[in-house]
Enzyme design. Structure first.
Site, PDB file in Angstrom:
ATOM      1  N   ILE A 201       8.373  38.957 -11.244  1.00 43.00           N
ATOM      2  CA  ILE A 201       9.203  38.105 -12.094  1.00 43.00           C
ATOM      3  C   ILE A 201      10.623  38.267 -11.570  1.00 43.00           C
ATOM      4  O   ILE A 201      11.088  39.392 -11.349  1.00 43.00           O
ATOM      5  CB  ILE A 201       9.082  38.498 -13.588  1.00 43.00           C
ATOM      6  N   SER A 202      11.300  37.158 -11.308  1.00 37.27           N
ATOM      7  CA  SER A 202      12.636  37.214 -10.699  1.00 37.27           C
ATOM      8  C   SER A 202      13.637  37.897 -11.620  1.00 37.27           C
ATOM      9  O   SER A 202      13.480  37.902 -12.850  1.00 37.27           O
ATOM     10  CB  SER A 202      13.137  35.801 -10.389  1.00 37.27           C
TER      11      SER A 202
END
Length: 199
Positions: free
Chosen positions: A50-51
């Site tokens: 997940i960024s």
């Protein structure tokens, strides 16, 4: 507010408010809950991440999302980015998001359902191919790096549309902003980034 610091990255109030409405904790594995609000990328399994929140905010900013936009996302991952974008395009907009890993699609769909978001379609597929049956798109965002910009994605972008895509290799990646104007494609280098590869 959790993501107030994102203003230092040039992220607008509208985007920060959307990010604060979508609880990132729901999108990270249970063993990483304590790190959910840190401004770092986190692993979500299957070799994916997940960024970091600042990257989510910056990419939304570059896309110039507005009410009614039809957006294609390549790389659903946890579903967090799609959830944030769904608020930014409003009830009249729609997010189409492709993920190649079926298990991630199932998990993302559960989260989207839990949040009661009804303007997102998640599809298992090959991101390089885009989604021809739903094209053209006002905006396209790619959350994995490509060695070259896939031709099919450019073809599926509306005239005057915007695409944000990391391009490079495992060592060096540049986030590019692509604008389509008739037959003309305008490329702008934005910043150095680090993403997982497009498969």
């Amino acid at each position: 507010m959790l993501f107030e610091h994102l203003q230092y990255y040039g992220v607008s109030r509208k985007i920060i408010e959307a990010m604060n409405k979508v609880d990132r904790k729901l999108f990270v594995p249970s063993e990483l809950q304590e790190s959910a609000y840190l401004d770092i990328p986190l692993p979500i399994g299957y070799g994916q991440t997940i960024s970091a929140p600042h990257m989510v905010g910056m990419m939304c900013e570059y896309l110039e999302l507005k009410d009614g936009d039809r957006v294609l996302e390549i790389g659903t991952g946890s579903g967090y980015n799609a959830a944030v974008m769904s608020l930014l395009v409003g009830e009249s907009g729609w997010i189409y998001t492709i993920e190649r890993i079926p298990e991630l699609v199932q998990e993302a769909q559960k989260r989207i359902n839990l949040l009661g978001i009804n303007n997102i379609t998640i599809i298992v597929g090959d991101g390089k191919e885009g989604l021809e049956e739903y094209a053209p798109f006002d905006k396209i965002t790619v959350t994995c790096y490509a060695k070259h910009i896939p031709k099919k994605l450019i073809e599926q972008l509306k005239d005057n549309g915007i695409m944000v895509i990391p391009v490079g290799n495992e060592y060096v990646q540049i986030l590019k902003l692509i604008r389509k104007s008739g037959e003309k494609i305008i490329e702008e280098d934005l910043t150095h980034v680090r993403f997982v590869p497009m498969q």
